[in-house]
Structure formats: C-alpha cells, structure tokens
Design a protein around this motif. Structure first.
Motif, PDB file in Angstrom:
ATOM      1  N   ARG A 152       0.834  -1.201   0.000  1.00  0.00           N
ATOM      2  CA  ARG A 152       0.000   0.000   0.000  1.00  0.00           C
ATOM      3  C   ARG A 152       0.870   1.252   0.000  1.00  0.00           C
ATOM      4  NH1 ARG A 152      -4.899   0.239   4.217  1.00  0.00           N
ATOM      5  NH2 ARG A 152      -5.135  -1.839   3.309  1.00  0.00           N
ATOM      6  N   ALA A 153       1.997   1.206   0.708  1.00  0.00           N
ATOM      7  CA  ALA A 153       2.914   2.348   0.715  1.00  0.00           C
ATOM      8  C   ALA A 153       3.505   2.571  -0.671  1.00  0.00           C
ATOM      9  CB  ALA A 153       4.024   2.118   1.739  1.00  0.00           C
ATOM     10  N   VAL A 154       3.842   1.481  -1.356  1.00  0.00           N
ATOM     11  CA  VAL A 154       4.362   1.598  -2.726  1.00  0.00           C
ATOM     12  C   VAL A 154       3.294   2.206  -3.632  1.00  0.00           C
ATOM     13  CG1 VAL A 154       5.184   0.316  -4.747  1.00  0.00           C
ATOM     14  CG2 VAL A 154       5.981  -0.315  -2.454  1.00  0.00           C
ATOM     15  N   ALA A 155       2.069   1.719  -3.519  1.00  0.00           N
ATOM     16  CA  ALA A 155       0.978   2.219  -4.356  1.00  0.00           C
ATOM     17  C   ALA A 155       0.757   3.712  -4.139  1.00  0.00           C
ATOM     18  CB  ALA A 155      -0.297   1.438  -4.064  1.00  0.00           C
ATOM     19  N   PHE A 156       0.811   4.168  -2.886  1.00  0.00           N
ATOM     20  CA  PHE A 156       0.589   5.589  -2.605  1.00  0.00           C
ATOM     21  C   PHE A 156       1.735   6.442  -3.147  1.00  0.00           C
ATOM     22  CE2 PHE A 156       1.046   9.245   0.377  1.00  0.00           C
ATOM     23  CZ  PHE A 156      -0.046   9.965  -0.096  1.00  0.00           C
ATOM     24  N   ALA A 157       2.969   6.012  -2.933  1.00  0.00           N
ATOM     25  CA  ALA A 157       4.115   6.769  -3.453  1.00  0.00           C
ATOM     26  C   ALA A 157       4.041   6.889  -4.969  1.00  0.00           C
ATOM     27  CB  ALA A 157       5.417   6.105  -3.022  1.00  0.00           C
ATOM     28  N   GLU A 158       3.687   5.811  -5.641  1.00  0.00           N
ATOM     29  CA  GLU A 158       3.569   5.844  -7.094  1.00  0.00           C
ATOM     30  C   GLU A 158       2.378   6.687  -7.546  1.00  0.00           C
ATOM     31  OE1 GLU A 158       5.587   1.491  -8.119  1.00  0.00           O
ATOM     32  OE2 GLU A 158       3.403   1.729  -8.160  1.00  0.00           O
ATOM     33  N   HIS A 159       1.291   6.625  -6.794  1.00  0.00           N
ATOM     34  CA  HIS A 159       0.084   7.384  -7.119  1.00  0.00           C
ATOM     35  C   HIS A 159       0.371   8.884  -7.152  1.00  0.00           C
ATOM     36  CE1 HIS A 159      -4.253   8.083  -7.307  1.00  0.00           C
ATOM     37  NE2 HIS A 159      -4.150   8.937  -6.288  1.00  0.00           N
ATOM     38  N   ARG A 160       1.201   9.328  -6.206  1.00  0.00           N
ATOM     39  CA  ARG A 160       1.500  10.759  -6.108  1.00  0.00           C
ATOM     40  C   ARG A 160       2.905  11.123  -6.580  1.00  0.00           C
ATOM     41  NH1 ARG A 160      -2.218  14.374  -5.971  1.00  0.00           N
ATOM     42  NH2 ARG A 160      -0.898  15.783  -4.748  1.00  0.00           N
ATOM     43  N   GLN A 161       3.667  10.107  -7.034  1.00  0.00           N
ATOM     44  CA  GLN A 161       5.043  10.323  -7.481  1.00  0.00           C
ATOM     45  C   GLN A 161       5.873  11.035  -6.405  1.00  0.00           C
ATOM     46  OE1 GLN A 161       6.586   9.117 -10.334  1.00  0.00           O
ATOM     47  NE2 GLN A 161       4.667   7.944 -10.312  1.00  0.00           N
ATOM     48  N   LEU A 162       5.793  10.492  -5.191  1.00  0.00           N
ATOM     49  CA  LEU A 162       6.486  11.084  -4.055  1.00  0.00           C
ATOM     50  C   LEU A 162       7.820  10.404  -3.818  1.00  0.00           C
ATOM     51  CD1 LEU A 162       3.493  11.377  -1.562  1.00  0.00           C
ATOM     52  CD2 LEU A 162       4.627  13.250  -2.761  1.00  0.00           C
ATOM     53  N   PRO A 163       8.889  11.167  -3.674  1.00  0.00           N
ATOM     54  CA  PRO A 163      10.157  10.556  -3.275  1.00  0.00           C
ATOM     55  C   PRO A 163      10.026   9.959  -1.876  1.00  0.00           C
ATOM     56  CG  PRO A 163      10.305  12.943  -3.161  1.00  0.00           C
ATOM     57  CD  PRO A 163       8.978  12.624  -3.799  1.00  0.00           C
ATOM     58  N   VAL A 164      10.755   8.867  -1.624  1.00  0.00           N
ATOM     59  CA  VAL A 164      10.607   8.117  -0.372  1.00  0.00           C
ATOM     60  C   VAL A 164      11.956   7.940   0.303  1.00  0.00           C
ATOM     61  CG1 VAL A 164       9.984   5.900   0.649  1.00  0.00           C
ATOM     62  CG2 VAL A 164       8.572   6.866  -1.190  1.00  0.00           C
ATOM     63  N   TRP A 165      12.026   8.383   1.534  1.00  0.00           N
ATOM     64  CA  TRP A 165      13.127   8.029   2.426  1.00  0.00           C
ATOM     65  C   TRP A 165      12.601   7.001   3.428  1.00  0.00           C
ATOM     66  CZ3 TRP A 165      18.172   9.535   2.183  1.00  0.00           C
ATOM     67  CH2 TRP A 165      18.500  10.661   1.433  1.00  0.00           C
ATOM     68  N   LEU A 187      -5.218   7.562  -0.952  1.00  0.00           N
ATOM     69  CA  LEU A 187      -5.225   7.006  -2.309  1.00  0.00           C
ATOM     70  C   LEU A 187      -6.504   7.362  -3.058  1.00  0.00           C
ATOM     71  CD1 LEU A 187      -3.574   3.509  -1.802  1.00  0.00           C
ATOM     72  CD2 LEU A 187      -2.935   5.155  -3.560  1.00  0.00           C
ATOM     73  N   THR A 188      -7.605   7.436  -2.343  1.00  0.00           N
ATOM     74  CA  THR A 188      -8.882   7.737  -3.006  1.00  0.00           C
ATOM     75  C   THR A 188      -9.166   9.233  -3.062  1.00  0.00           C
ATOM     76  OG1 THR A 188     -10.086   7.464  -0.920  1.00  0.00           O
ATOM     77  CG2 THR A 188      -9.837   5.513  -2.311  1.00  0.00           C
ATOM     78  N   ARG A 189      -8.662   9.997  -2.114  1.00  0.00           N
ATOM     79  CA  ARG A 189      -8.964  11.429  -2.051  1.00  0.00           C
ATOM     80  C   ARG A 189      -8.093  12.268  -2.979  1.00  0.00           C
ATOM     81  NH1 ARG A 189     -11.715  13.147   2.848  1.00  0.00           N
ATOM     82  NH2 ARG A 189     -12.267  11.313   4.094  1.00  0.00           N
ATOM     83  N   LEU A 190      -6.868  11.824  -3.204  1.00  0.00           N
ATOM     84  CA  LEU A 190      -5.930  12.632  -3.981  1.00  0.00           C
ATOM     85  C   LEU A 190      -5.834  12.119  -5.411  1.00  0.00           C
ATOM     86  CD1 LEU A 190      -3.075  12.985  -1.330  1.00  0.00           C
ATOM     87  CD2 LEU A 190      -4.714  14.746  -2.018  1.00  0.00           C
ATOM     88  N   PRO A 191      -5.808  13.010  -6.372  1.00  0.00           N
ATOM     89  CA  PRO A 191      -5.677  12.568  -7.762  1.00  0.00           C
ATOM     90  C   PRO A 191      -4.281  12.030  -8.039  1.00  0.00           C
ATOM     91  CG  PRO A 191      -5.552  14.952  -7.622  1.00  0.00           C
ATOM     92  CD  PRO A 191      -5.911  14.480  -6.247  1.00  0.00           C
ATOM     93  N   ALA A 192      -4.188  11.144  -8.998  1.00  0.00           N
ATOM     94  CA  ALA A 192      -2.900  10.589  -9.387  1.00  0.00           C
ATOM     95  C   ALA A 192      -2.061  11.648 -10.087  1.00  0.00           C
ATOM     96  CB  ALA A 192      -3.092   9.379 -10.292  1.00  0.00           C
ATOM     97  N   VAL A 193      -0.765  11.614  -9.842  1.00  0.00           N
ATOM     98  CA  VAL A 193       0.187  12.474 -10.541  1.00  0.00           C
ATOM     99  C   VAL A 193       0.782  11.666 -11.682  1.00  0.00           C
ATOM    100  CG1 VAL A 193       2.354  13.749 -10.371  1.00  0.00           C
ATOM    101  CG2 VAL A 193       0.697  13.824  -8.482  1.00  0.00           C
ATOM    102  N   PRO A 194       0.607  12.100 -12.929  1.00  0.00           N
ATOM    103  CA  PRO A 194       1.076  11.288 -14.062  1.00  0.00           C
ATOM    104  C   PRO A 194       2.588  11.262 -14.172  1.00  0.00           C
ATOM    105  CG  PRO A 194       0.274  13.417 -14.812  1.00  0.00           C
ATOM    106  CD  PRO A 194      -0.042  13.342 -13.357  1.00  0.00           C
ATOM    107  N   GLY A 195       3.057  10.298 -14.980  1.00  0.00           N
ATOM    108  CA  GLY A 195       4.478  10.210 -15.265  1.00  0.00           C
ATOM    109  C   GLY A 195       5.216   9.387 -14.242  1.00  0.00           C
ATOM    110  N   GLY A 196       6.514   9.404 -14.358  1.00  0.00           N
ATOM    111  CA  GLY A 196       7.342   8.664 -13.417  1.00  0.00           C
ATOM    112  C   GLY A 196       7.897   7.396 -14.009  1.00  0.00           C
ATOM    113  N   ASP A 197       9.142   7.112 -13.711  1.00  0.00           N
ATOM    114  CA  ASP A 197       9.832   5.924 -14.207  1.00  0.00           C
ATOM    115  C   ASP A 197       9.521   4.747 -13.293  1.00  0.00           C
ATOM    116  OD1 ASP A 197      11.503   4.103 -15.364  1.00  0.00           O
ATOM    117  OD2 ASP A 197      13.362   5.089 -14.758  1.00  0.00           O
ATOM    118  N   ARG A 198       9.049   3.643 -13.871  1.00  0.00           N
ATOM    119  CA  ARG A 198       8.744   2.458 -13.071  1.00  0.00           C
ATOM    120  C   ARG A 198       9.865   1.421 -13.137  1.00  0.00           C
ATOM    121  NH1 ARG A 198       3.280   2.144 -11.604  1.00  0.00           N
ATOM    122  NH2 ARG A 198       2.578   4.294 -11.353  1.00  0.00           N
ATOM    123  N   GLU A 199      10.932   1.704 -13.861  1.00  0.00           N
ATOM    124  CA  GLU A 199      12.046   0.758 -13.941  1.00  0.00           C
ATOM    125  C   GLU A 199      12.886   0.828 -12.673  1.00  0.00           C
ATOM    126  OE1 GLU A 199      12.745  -1.471 -16.324  1.00  0.00           O
ATOM    127  OE2 GLU A 199      10.868  -0.914 -17.305  1.00  0.00           O
TER     128      GLU A 199
END
Length: 524
Positions: free
Chosen positions: A218-231, A325-337
């Motif tokens: 779920r944490a991965v899904a949220f970070a990808e949903h918003r394209q947030l850098p993760v420490w 995840l449901t309240r915030l819109p997805a941020v497009p783009g981002g490298d998934r590799e």
C-alpha cells in the motif's frame, strides 16, 4: 475442579500461543508439566537467545509469542535482547517462575524480589497474581496488554499456584477477547489530504511499522500514485519500501543535522509508521530546514508524544493510506524501472562485503528473508541488495547485539516455506552463538553467513567519529566459526574466494548451515 495450570494451558491454546520459547529453571517446571499435545517447547541455551528467537518468530508471524524464563536471574539474562523486542514493538508475553508464596518475603533462593519492577521500564505491563485464583486472569491480561500495546509484557507466577484447584469463576477467562478499533475521523483525513495537495514539494518518510502492519504494498501504491520521493526513517529494523525503486532515496542518516540536510528543499515531510526520529550519531543542527513542515502518522502514542517537532496524528496508518489514495488525484508520469545495482567494490586479500551481498542477491530466491546484524557493512548492504517484497529485511531494532543468529532461527520457524538467511558480523555472532544449537536440534532450515574481519568494525568507525581512534578492545582475531558451528551440530564451511561463495550459496540444505566468509574491513 480444574487447576490453574489446566485453565492457563487451555487459554493459551485457544489464543494460539502454543509455541513456547524458553530456558526453564526449577520454578518453571510446575507450569510446563502436563502440556497438551499441540504445544511445542523450543529450548534455547541462554535467555537472551530465547528472547531473540521469540522476537524473530513474533515478527515473522505477526502474533503474540509466549516466552518462559527462569525467575530473576534468567529474566536478567534476557534483558539485553528485550531492548530489541521493545523497539520492534514485538508482542512477547514473558513468563517467569517465582518461589512459593511463603518463601518470597524471606527472599529465599530463587525468589524474584519485587518481580513486577524487575523488567521495567522495558515492558509495557508487569504483574504477579495476588493469589492462585488470579493466575488465569493475570495471564490473560499479559496477553491482551502485549497485543494492545504491541510491547512485551511480564508475568511472575509463584510455582505453587499452578497446582491450585480453582472454581468456575476462573474459567470465565477462557472466553475472553479484547480488540482495538481506531481510525482517523473525516475532518482529520480531509485536512491531511488538503495539506498534501497544497504542498509544493512533499516527501514521504516511511517507517518499519508499515512492514509490520502489512502495508508494504500500500505504501508503494501511494508513493507511485502521487510520485512522491521516499526516504526510510533512520535506523530501520524492517524495510517498508523496495530499496531499488526509482522513488527510493535511501535510508535517512541518524543525526539531527544530517536528517535536516537530507530533506532540504521539501516543504512538507509526511512520516508514516515511524518515530520522529531515532537519532544515533550526535550531529547537531536544526531539526528541520527553515520553511519545512512535518506531519507524523503513527499508532504509537508514545512516539507521537515525545517527538520534538511537527504535528502528529495518532492513528492506524493503514486507513490513512487507503483514504489518501482515493482522495488525492494521481500524478502522471514517473519511471517504473527499478534502479540497477552498481558493480560491487573489491578489496585486496579478502572479499569486499559488497561482493558477498551481490552474490546473495544473485543466488538467493527473490522472496528470501534476510536477518542482518553486521553494522559496519551497512552502506555496502544497501548498495548491493534488491529487496522488493514485504518481510525481506530485519535488523536489531534497539541496536542490541545478539539479535541476528537467534532471530534468524525464530524467523525460519515462523516463515515455513520461505528462505531465511542470517547475515552476521563476527563480532555480533558471539552474543547469540548458542542459537546454533537450537537450529541444529530442531533442524531449522536457515543459512547463516558470518562475515569475518577480525574487528568490531562499527566500534572502530565510531572511534574515528568521536576522535578516539586509539582505544583498546576493538580487535577480535582467532575466531573460527566453522569449528564453533560443528560443535553445536551445524554443518559449516569457510570460503575466501568469490566462486566458492557462489557455489556454496547455490546449494540447499534440509537444516541449518553456516558459511564463514573472510571480508575486508569497511565502515557504515
């Protein structure tokens, strides 16, 4: 009429606490008598190892685990390992035998004087039944407190209580259950979502509690949903995010100024499932860069209360992530590799730890669970490992040595069918070495990789950090873990060449095995 022992055994059976890790003494024998058939007693040769194995088992299964210790002396032996279990929030239920009631006040041999104070402040609750009739209720409280607080508890029981016959009131304990239900309210969730959406450059800091709670994906899904850098929060004992993911920025350094430098440029730091923060090295500086706000989401009220800055919401991070995840819109783009690992460093005269970790990455199954206790190779570990699944990484949560070997045994017992590898430094290994005997006796399928450099590498590094490079007691030459392992009944081999290491790692074994690898000295 049923005895206190019979009611206690039935209560434990109904709650699923049928695996007991212990090292008993005379005071504990009356409790262990007449154990039902479905129980399994896992014997460890030292109480610190017993608690370490139970800690690993609890983290692997996510369930409370019963630990059986001997009075005051045995409980004292367990306290070093208990610090790790406290910091990992493992729900261990520690039981200890007490002298017969008539002998406690006399301070007879093996009396646990002021037993409820002995393990404080480490345990979240400690008790001793007021009378034999209170034994079942007290045991139930110890279990429920461990579950609710996610913290070890401690119960001392006079050994003459176990054979006492009790009336029907005591049996009511058998049908008890205690559950917690908590979550953020609508206004809190709306405010948090608005704050995140308004932020110019937010960053996530994820803690080990997310992996503990099954929120890795779920944490991965949220970070990808918003394209947030993760420490990952400093000094993690579990990994809550894939370490080669393109959004992964690394593990935050464990110093005040260093953390501030790492999050510079971000106007909002959202911390999920971690204290704020577990500092280690004293690196002075501002807690946060100027203009940066911090919001902490944790179900640990103590961690929220003691944080030195920011706003905290005491709530289960799971519903918070689901709502965002449901309240915030997805941020497009981002490298998934996923980011490829660099070529491992090399060394003269011995293998570089990076070579060892690269060999593990290339030879072990993707779902391998690694229990790591090799502090001086920390940087090399994160450069070479590629961990993409929940429950892949475990480390001594309080930094107490002796966790690695026993926790790997407990993990392997709790994760049937999943490979477990313990990566242990030669300094650390000595603190929990008797875990090898338990692994051999119970034929636990675990691989121990012992990195031998003949030093306390982390201590030598700290000597340079503190300006004290000339202190004694940092070298430990002459250790042969293959001979030690053989003495405990664990097959072992020593390797010095990379090809030999790869060949050994590719083989499988039905029970435990140990591989000793000579490595160059490195720093964290």
């Amino acid at each position: 009429m049923p005895t206190a022992r019979r009611i206690a055994h039935e209560f434990l059976e109904r709650r699923g606490l049928t695996t007991i890790f212990g090292n008993p003494g005379s005071n504990e024998l009356p409790f262990l008598a007449e154990l039902p058939e479905g129980f399994r007693y896992v014997l460890g040769l030292h109480e610190g190892v017993v608690v370490g194995m139970a800690d690993g088992y609890a983290q692997a299964t996510g369930r409370p685990v019963l630990v059986n210790l001997h009075a005051a002396a045995g409980s004292g032996n367990a306290m070093g390992a208990l610090t790790n279990a406290v910091s990992s929030r493992s729900p261990l239920v520690l039981t200890a035998g007490q002298q017969v009631r008539s002998a406690i006040g006399l301070e007879a041999m093996l009396a646990n004087v002021e037993a409820t104070q002995l393990m404080r402040p480490l345990v979240g609750w400690a008790g001793e039944p007021s009378c034999a009739a209170d034994v079942p209720r007290s045991l139930a409280q110890a279990v429920f407190e461990a579950e609710l607080q996610r913290r070890p508890t401690y119960l001392s029981v006079p050994y003459d209580d176990w054979s006492a016959e009790l009336d029907a009131n005591a049996a009511l304990t058998l049908d008890r259950s205690v559950q917690r239900a908590s979550g953020p309210d609508e206004a809190q969730l709306r405010e948090l979502a608005q704050e995140l959406e308004a932020a110019r450059n937010p960053v996530l800091v994820l803690g080990a509690d997310l992996d503990t709670a099954g929120l890795f994906d779920r944490a991965v899904a949220f970070a990808e949903h918003r394209q947030l850098p993760v420490w990952v929060a400093p000094s993690p004992h579990r990994l809550p995010f894939p370490n080669r993911h393109p959004l992964f920025r690394g593990v935050l350094p464990a110093g005040i100024g260093a953390v501030s430098d790492a999050v510079a440029g971000h106007d909002l730091v959202l911390v999920l499932g971690a204290p704020v923060f577990r500092y280690h090295q004293h690196v002075p500086g501002p807690y946060l860069p100027e203009g940066t706000r911090l919001v902490q989401i944790t179900d640990d009220a103590g961690a929220a209360a003691r944080a030195p800055m920011g706003r905290a919401l005491v709530a289960d991070p799971g519903p918070v992530l689901a709502s965002l995840l449901t309240r915030l819109p997805a941020v497009p783009g981002g490298d998934r590799e996923f980011v490829p690992n660099p070529e491992p460093a090399t060394a003269e005269g011995a293998l570089h730890p990076e070579q060892v970790f690269a060999a593990l990455r290339e030879t072990q199954p993707a779902d391998t669970c690694y229990v790591v206790e090799s502090t001086s190779t920390n940087s090399a570990w994160w450069r070479q490992m590629d961990l993409r699944r929940p429950g892949s990484y475990f480390f001594p949560a309080a930094g107490g040595l002796g966790f690695g070997l026993p926790a790997a045994v407990g993990m392997a017992m709790g994760l049937e069918g999943r490979p477990v590898v313990g990566v242990i430094g030669d300094g650390s290994a000595n603190y929990g070495i008797t875990a090898l005997w338990t692994a051999a006796q119970y034929r636990v399928p675990v691989t121990f990789v012992v990195l031998r450099n003949g030093t306390y590498g982390a201590l030598r590094w700290f000597g340079s950090v503190l300006g004290t490079p000339d202190v004694p007691g940092t070298e430990i030459p002459g250790l042969d873990f293959t001979a030690i392992a053989a003495g405990y009944g664990v097959p072992a081999t020593a390797v010095t060449e990379l090809d030999d290491l790869r060949a050994q790692l590719k083989t499988t074994a039905a029970g435990p095995r140990l591989i000793q690898v000579d490595t160059a000295e490195t720093t964290p």
